[in-house]
Write a protein that holds these residues in place. Sequence first.
Motif, PDB file in Angstrom:
ATOM      1  N   SER A 127      -5.480  -1.779   3.150  1.00 55.17           N
ATOM      2  CA  SER A 127      -6.337  -2.523   2.238  1.00 55.17           C
ATOM      3  C   SER A 127      -6.343  -3.991   2.648  1.00 55.17           C
ATOM      4  CB  SER A 127      -5.901  -2.365   0.775  1.00 55.17           C
ATOM      5  OG  SER A 127      -4.685  -3.031   0.509  1.00 55.17           O
ATOM      6  N   LEU A 153     -10.872  -1.212   1.587  1.00 57.39           N
ATOM      7  CA  LEU A 153      -9.917  -0.126   1.853  1.00 57.39           C
ATOM      8  C   LEU A 153     -10.402   0.655   3.060  1.00 57.39           C
ATOM      9  CD1 LEU A 153      -8.153   2.141  -0.709  1.00 57.39           C
ATOM     10  CD2 LEU A 153      -9.244   3.159   1.306  1.00 57.39           C
ATOM     11  N   HIS A 202      -7.204  -5.878  -3.974  1.00 57.11           N
ATOM     12  CA  HIS A 202      -7.841  -5.796  -2.663  1.00 57.11           C
ATOM     13  C   HIS A 202      -9.145  -5.025  -2.783  1.00 57.11           C
ATOM     14  CE1 HIS A 202      -4.209  -6.645   0.179  1.00 57.11           C
ATOM     15  NE2 HIS A 202      -4.418  -7.605  -0.706  1.00 57.11           N
ATOM     16  N   PRO A 245      -4.076   1.240  -2.930  1.00 50.21           N
ATOM     17  CA  PRO A 245      -4.098  -0.056  -2.240  1.00 50.21           C
ATOM     18  C   PRO A 245      -3.371  -1.127  -3.042  1.00 50.21           C
ATOM     19  CG  PRO A 245      -6.153   0.278  -3.400  1.00 50.21           C
ATOM     20  CD  PRO A 245      -5.344   1.533  -3.585  1.00 50.21           C
ATOM     21  N   VAL A 303       0.854  -1.177   0.000  1.00 54.96           N
ATOM     22  CA  VAL A 303       0.000   0.000   0.000  1.00 54.96           C
ATOM     23  C   VAL A 303       0.896   1.235   0.000  1.00 54.96           C
ATOM     24  CG1 VAL A 303      -1.756   1.269   1.282  1.00 54.96           C
ATOM     25  CG2 VAL A 303      -1.794  -1.239   1.250  1.00 54.96           C
TER      26      VAL A 303
END
Lengths: 114, 116
Positions: free
Chosen positions: B94, B32, B29, B25, B4
């Motif tokens: 994330s 968040l 993913h 992120p 991230v």
Amino acid sequence: SQKIEQNSEALNIQEGKTATLTCNYTNYSPAYLQWYRQDPGRGPVFLLLIRENEKEKRKERLKVTFDTTLKQSLFHITASQPADSATYLCALARGGFGNEKLTFGTGTRLTIIP
Amino acid sequence: GAGVSQSPSNKVTEKGKDVELRCDPISGHTALYWYRQRLGQGLEFLIYFQGNSAPDKSGLPSDRFSAERTGESVSTLTIQRTQQEDSAVYLCASSPRTGGSYNEQFFGPGTRLTVL
């Protein structure tokens, strides 16, 4: 209101001993609990997750217990090393779709003394 | 792989100005999160995005705070008319979380915001 308390702001442990950190919660029914490590100037890093129906989880020198009756989790680091010095955060979530957000404790700053 | 990322890493602004913080992120993913961490404090939940569902904004402290996310990628946190009490580190995380499983959150390095 929900409250998560970690036993102390700071904990000093002699190298080689076991460090035990405590996380207590009230007014909360978590589905799972996570422990994170945070070093100065960095974001937290995930260590372990334990579910409400699990009593104990281990990973290398780390062990986590979860007692939903006492509303408490203990985090142990065995054979502690100076490199284990950091702030450790516990975090709880109710779980289930849409309930994954974590509520964090304020953390315990652990120092391992050589 | 890339973790991230957040930008800027540091932001100094004057009281009353607007600021925009960015989070990229980990690719793929769906979840968040934004958190705020005041000096010596734990993490305070701000807002949560999960896929295409309506975001959970329950942690936003005032209407000066807002956040957006484009699909399942970049998110921006905007603070309007900044106040000195907004000074903190803003962390983004994330997670590959989709319904039914409990996943760890992967955190970025944070943006340190200082409001003078």
